[in-house]
Design a protein around this motif. Structure first.
Motif, mmCIF file in Angstrom:
data_model
loop_
_atom_site.group_PDB
_atom_site.id
_atom_site.type_symbol
_atom_site.label_atom_id
_atom_site.label_comp_id
_atom_site.label_asym_id
_atom_site.label_seq_id
_atom_site.Cartn_x
_atom_site.Cartn_y
_atom_site.Cartn_z
ATOM 1 N N UNK A 259 0.825 -1.212 0.000
ATOM 2 C CA UNK A 259 0.000 0.000 0.000
ATOM 3 C C UNK A 259 0.851 1.251 0.000
ATOM 4 N N UNK A 260 1.879 1.260 0.836
ATOM 5 C CA UNK A 260 2.766 2.413 0.917
ATOM 6 C C UNK A 260 3.456 2.663 -0.416
ATOM 7 N N UNK A 261 3.926 1.593 -1.057
ATOM 8 C CA UNK A 261 4.648 1.757 -2.316
ATOM 9 C C UNK A 261 3.725 2.093 -3.477
ATOM 10 N N UNK A 262 2.470 1.716 -3.382
ATOM 11 C CA UNK A 262 1.500 2.189 -4.365
ATOM 12 C C UNK A 262 1.395 3.711 -4.281
ATOM 13 N N UNK A 263 1.383 4.216 -3.042
ATOM 14 C CA UNK A 263 1.365 5.662 -2.840
ATOM 15 C C UNK A 263 2.617 6.325 -3.389
ATOM 16 N N UNK A 264 3.783 5.700 -3.186
ATOM 17 C CA UNK A 264 5.045 6.231 -3.726
ATOM 18 C C UNK A 264 4.961 6.338 -5.252
ATOM 19 N N UNK A 265 4.452 5.277 -5.884
ATOM 20 C CA UNK A 265 4.347 5.282 -7.347
ATOM 21 C C UNK A 265 3.357 6.343 -7.825
ATOM 22 N N UNK B 152 8.248 9.531 -19.673
ATOM 23 C CA UNK B 152 8.490 8.088 -19.494
ATOM 24 C C UNK B 152 9.613 7.800 -18.490
ATOM 25 N N UNK B 153 10.642 8.643 -18.509
ATOM 26 C CA UNK B 153 11.762 8.427 -17.581
ATOM 27 C C UNK B 153 11.312 8.609 -16.137
ATOM 28 N N UNK B 154 10.521 9.635 -15.875
ATOM 29 C CA UNK B 154 10.024 9.886 -14.513
ATOM 30 C C UNK B 154 9.121 8.757 -14.035
ATOM 31 N N UNK B 155 8.222 8.289 -14.920
ATOM 32 C CA UNK B 155 7.325 7.195 -14.551
ATOM 33 C C UNK B 155 8.132 5.922 -14.292
ATOM 34 N N UNK B 156 9.130 5.660 -15.137
ATOM 35 C CA UNK B 156 9.987 4.494 -14.939
ATOM 36 C C UNK B 156 10.754 4.556 -13.637
ATOM 37 N N UNK B 157 11.281 5.718 -13.306
ATOM 38 C CA UNK B 157 11.999 5.888 -12.040
ATOM 39 C C UNK B 157 11.067 5.708 -10.844
ATOM 40 N N UNK B 158 9.841 6.218 -10.973
ATOM 41 C CA UNK B 158 8.854 6.061 -9.890
ATOM 42 C C UNK B 158 8.556 4.586 -9.658
ATOM 43 N N UNK B 159 8.401 3.828 -10.753
ATOM 44 C CA UNK B 159 8.134 2.396 -10.634
ATOM 45 C C UNK B 159 9.317 1.677 -9.997
ATOM 46 N N UNK B 160 10.531 2.019 -10.430
ATOM 47 C CA UNK B 160 11.731 1.398 -9.865
ATOM 48 C C UNK B 160 11.874 1.729 -8.388
ATOM 49 N N UNK B 161 11.598 2.967 -8.034
ATOM 50 C CA UNK B 161 11.649 3.405 -6.633
ATOM 51 C C UNK B 161 10.694 2.578 -5.781
ATOM 52 N N UNK B 162 9.461 2.413 -6.262
ATOM 53 C CA UNK B 162 8.460 1.663 -5.500
ATOM 54 C C UNK B 162 8.849 0.192 -5.363
ATOM 55 N N UNK B 163 9.302 -0.417 -6.459
ATOM 56 C CA UNK B 163 9.687 -1.836 -6.419
ATOM 57 C C UNK B 163 10.887 -2.043 -5.503
ATOM 58 N N UNK B 164 11.844 -1.139 -5.570
ATOM 59 C CA UNK B 164 13.028 -1.245 -4.721
ATOM 60 C C UNK B 164 12.651 -1.178 -3.241
ATOM 61 N N UNK B 165 11.747 -0.263 -2.910
ATOM 62 C CA UNK B 165 11.348 -0.130 -1.506
ATOM 63 C C UNK B 165 10.504 -1.311 -1.027
#
Length: 209
Positions: free
Chosen positions: A43-49, A150-163
């Motif tokens: 849930x938290x990482x969904x919010x991050x994304x 696209x780069x920002x969205x990709x980074x957001x996804x990577x950030x959420x998955x990493x966390x």
């Protein structure tokens, strides 16, 4: 590109390691069960994304530009934090009756999966600082010449998955220590500390103009 990625993941580690309300809530929910803790992480990482995508579209800038909108979100976030804090302190009071024994303490009614996920999501989305941080954090790691959106969205996804992986270690560790942490005295003190921290963070957010 590899250097940028390594720097980004290093920054993500520092961000995740910084203590905050999400960390407190994840540990608290992990005391209940690993499943509850992990769903809180999701849930938290969904919010991050979501905040990352909002920042990618430039909508977070509207929040920083509007003092009224920011203050509304700040007060809502404070109410959410105080609510979680009071709820946790009440759980500590219910545990008090079993203190003095070494028997594990379990809550009677299991939390639903949706309640755990929703708690993590709500706590993140109710924090305006998370939105502002995403706006200032992600653009720093967009490779030069890369399409911004696209780069920002990709980074957001990577950030959420990493966390998810990072906070998953918290959930695993609490699960491994559950036989000790679930004893009445220990459980009550952990709930008192986490409830107090959430309450103080909520008050601080409310007063942080």
């Amino acid at each position: 590109m590899p250097t940028t990625l390594i720097a980004f993941l290093g920054a993500c580690t520092l961000v995740a390691a910084s203590p905050g309300p999400s960390t407190v809530l994840i540990i608290k929910q992990s005391l209940h069960s690993r499943r509850s803790g992990f769903l809180t992480v999701l849930g938290n990482e969904t919010g991050v994304f979501i905040w990352g995508v909002v920042a990618a579209f430039g909508l977070t800038a509207l929040l920083t530009a509007s003092e009224v909108a920011y203050d509304v979100m700040r007060i809502v976030g404070a109410v959410v934090l105080v609510g979680f804090g009071i709820q946790t302190l009440r759980q500590a009071r219910r545990t008090k009756g079993a203190e003095g024994t070494d028997e594990p303490v379990w809550e009677g009614a299991p939390k639903s999966d949706w309640a755990s996920y929703r708690g993590g999501l709500l706590l993140n989305l109710a924090n305006p600082k998370a939105a502002v941080f995403a706006l200032s954090f992600l653009p720093q790691f967009v490779p030069r010449g890369a399409p911004h959106l696209p780069a920002m969205v990709g980074l957001a996804a990577l950030w959420a998955v990493y966390e998810v992986g990072y906070y998953g270690l918290y959930v695993w560790f609490v699960g491994r220590m559950k036989s000790v942490l679930s004893r009445a005295g220990v459980r009550r003190r952990l709930e008192q500390v986490s409830g107090g921290v959430l309450l103080l963070l909520g008050v601080r957010m409310a007063l942080d103009g």
